[in-house]
Design a protein around this motif. Structure first.
Motif, mmCIF file in Angstrom:
data_model
loop_
_atom_site.group_PDB
_atom_site.id
_atom_site.type_symbol
_atom_site.label_atom_id
_atom_site.label_comp_id
_atom_site.label_asym_id
_atom_site.label_seq_id
_atom_site.Cartn_x
_atom_site.Cartn_y
_atom_site.Cartn_z
ATOM 1 N N SER A 225 0.825 -1.202 0.000
ATOM 2 C CA SER A 225 0.000 0.000 0.000
ATOM 3 C C SER A 225 0.862 1.257 0.000
ATOM 4 O O SER A 225 0.564 2.241 -0.692
ATOM 5 N N SER A 226 1.942 1.226 0.780
ATOM 6 C CA SER A 226 2.840 2.381 0.836
ATOM 7 C C SER A 226 3.502 2.633 -0.518
ATOM 8 O O SER A 226 3.611 3.781 -0.973
ATOM 9 N N LEU A 227 3.920 1.549 -1.180
ATOM 10 C CA LEU A 227 4.539 1.705 -2.496
ATOM 11 C C LEU A 227 3.543 2.245 -3.513
ATOM 12 O O LEU A 227 3.880 3.087 -4.350
ATOM 13 N N ALA A 228 2.307 1.771 -3.426
ATOM 14 C CA ALA A 228 1.286 2.212 -4.376
ATOM 15 C C ALA A 228 0.966 3.695 -4.225
ATOM 16 O O ALA A 228 0.631 4.371 -5.207
ATOM 17 N N HIS A 229 1.071 4.205 -2.995
ATOM 18 C CA HIS A 229 0.705 5.597 -2.744
ATOM 19 C C HIS A 229 1.912 6.526 -2.581
ATOM 20 O O HIS A 229 1.737 7.732 -2.413
ATOM 21 N N GLY A 230 3.125 5.957 -2.586
ATOM 22 C CA GLY A 230 4.318 6.787 -2.577
ATOM 23 C C GLY A 230 4.784 7.260 -1.227
ATOM 24 O O GLY A 230 5.766 8.006 -1.133
ATOM 25 N N SER A 231 4.117 6.867 -0.152
ATOM 26 C CA SER A 231 4.540 7.235 1.194
ATOM 27 C C SER A 231 4.087 6.156 2.164
ATOM 28 O O SER A 231 3.152 5.392 1.879
ATOM 29 N N ILE A 232 4.729 6.101 3.317
ATOM 30 C CA ILE A 232 4.456 5.021 4.263
ATOM 31 C C ILE A 232 3.051 5.136 4.849
ATOM 32 O O ILE A 232 2.638 6.210 5.305
ATOM 33 N N GLU A 233 2.350 4.019 4.801
ATOM 34 C CA GLU A 233 1.004 3.934 5.364
ATOM 35 C C GLU A 233 0.963 2.854 6.437
ATOM 36 O O GLU A 233 1.671 1.848 6.347
ATOM 37 N N THR A 234 0.105 3.075 7.430
ATOM 38 C CA THR A 234 -0.087 2.103 8.504
ATOM 39 C C THR A 234 -1.438 1.434 8.325
ATOM 40 O O THR A 234 -2.461 2.109 8.191
ATOM 41 N N MET A 235 -1.436 0.110 8.308
ATOM 42 C CA MET A 235 -2.681 -0.634 8.122
ATOM 43 C C MET A 235 -3.460 -0.683 9.432
ATOM 44 O O MET A 235 -2.878 -0.721 10.522
ATOM 45 N N PRO A 236 -4.789 -0.688 9.362
ATOM 46 C CA PRO A 236 -5.598 -0.781 10.586
ATOM 47 C C PRO A 236 -5.447 -2.156 11.227
ATOM 48 O O PRO A 236 -5.087 -3.134 10.567
ATOM 49 N N ILE A 237 -5.713 -2.218 12.521
ATOM 50 C CA ILE A 237 -5.686 -3.499 13.224
ATOM 51 C C ILE A 237 -6.855 -4.341 12.731
ATOM 52 O O ILE A 237 -8.000 -3.902 12.720
#
Length: 335
Positions: A225-237
């Motif tokens: 997801s982070s690669l797809a959007h270009g910045s680090i994302e945190t997934m929900p629990i």
């Protein structure tokens, strides 16, 4: 943590020159059966499950410990881990005479807890309740570091960990060359990203035509997801995965910088496909893989990536699974 940087090829080679003294060369196995089944020209499996301590983790752990000052090495280190980094760090610490404390979630596999203690590490368990288990364990590790004066190590978010893990990629490249082969596609599982960070850099520098696929469990695709959007994302629990070693909710900054440089893309696999891959690895290649270690093979077999006519390399990353759990996964895979 060390200052953020993307290790150079020279840096990767320097790390491998050191870590190769403490690790063993894991084989590169070719499977004609998997090539026929998937339509690939050739399929190679690199079973890091056969590495000391049962996974690739000792590579990065050993290199990171070699970066400690004499005072830090004398006092010892603390880190959090659900299991494989715990064992790799404990084994590396034992080899170097450095005291190791590991904070582990209480629901980490018992086999991994026992093995970590067996390498001489002190194991501290955390009960995370409804909170993200890695966040609770990380907080406890920071507390221990502060109160006991220990060096705090991160299991994956450290450029030196990335550099150390790259040894698996450098080794695979040499082995492919010896077989007159080069990889069109590389499948590598992703937790926090330490391994794929290092391996992707090795291939980026030495085999830039190789397409690199990061494989994550459904619901834990923070890297993809982070690669797809270009910045680090945190997934929900969310729901758990049987791939306990890949349940990171976000990639590390250091691995993310590495995989962005190397042009990695991500896909996901479900638990049932992982169980099936574990069975196929056992029956076709006589490899015992834990769920996290079989995720990349599950991605190859899942058909989400076109491999027809291509040479494929699969990193089988770990084999730390108890007999009881392995049998359970095999039986569940038949349902």
């Amino acid at each position: 943590m060390a200052d953020l940087f993307v290790p150079s090829l020279d840096h990767l080679r320097q790390a491998y020159a050191v870590t190769s003294r403490a690790t063993q060369i894991t084989p590169l196995l070719e499977s004609a059966a998997l090539a026929r089944e998937t339509g690939a020209a050739r399929v190679f499996i690199k079973p890091e499950s056969l590495q000391w301590a049962g996974s690739f983790k000792i590579r990065g752990a050993y290199w990171r410990l070699k970066q400690l000052s004499a005072d830090e090495a004398k006092k010892g280190v603390v880190a959090y881990s659900s299991g494989n980094f715990a064992q790799g760090l404990a084994a590396a610490g034992q080899a170097l005479g450095i005291p190791v404390t590991i904070v582990m979630p209480i629901d980490a596999p018992a086999a991994k807890r026992d093995a970590t203690a067996g390498y001489g590490a002190r194991v501290v368990l955390t009960d995370h309740g409804e909170r993200a288990r890695e966040e609770v364990a990380a907080a406890k590790a920071r507390e221990i570091a502060e109160t006991e004066g220990l060096a705090l190590l991160h299991p994956f978010d450290d450029p030196e960990i990335v550099a150390g893990q790259a040894g698996a990629g450098l080794e695979a490249l040499d082995q492919l060359a010896a077989k007159d082969a080069s990889a069109d596609l590389l499948f590598c599982s992703v937790g926090g990203g330490g391994l794929i960070g290092g391996v992707s850099l090795a291939f980026h520098y030495l085999s830039p035509a190789t397409e690199i696929i990061g494989v994550e469990p459904e619901g834990f695709n923070g890297m993809g997801s982070s690669l797809a959007h270009g910045s680090i994302e945190t997934m929900p629990i969310g729901p758990k995965s049987i791939c306990d070693g890949l349940m990171s909710r976000r990639p590390g900054d250091a691995p993310f910088a590495a995989v962005k440089t190397a042009g990695v893309r991500g896909i996901t696999v479900d638990d049932q496909s992982v169980r099936s891959a574990m069975r196929i690895a056992f029956e076709r290649m006589k490899l015992v893989l834990e769920p996290s270690g079989a995720a990349s093979l599950a991605a190859l077999l899942g058909g989400k990536v076109d491999v027809k006519g291509k040479t494929v390399l699969v990193m089988a990353t770990g084999g730390n699974v108890s007999l009881a759990d392995f049998i359970t996964h095999m039986n569940d895979g038949l349902k």
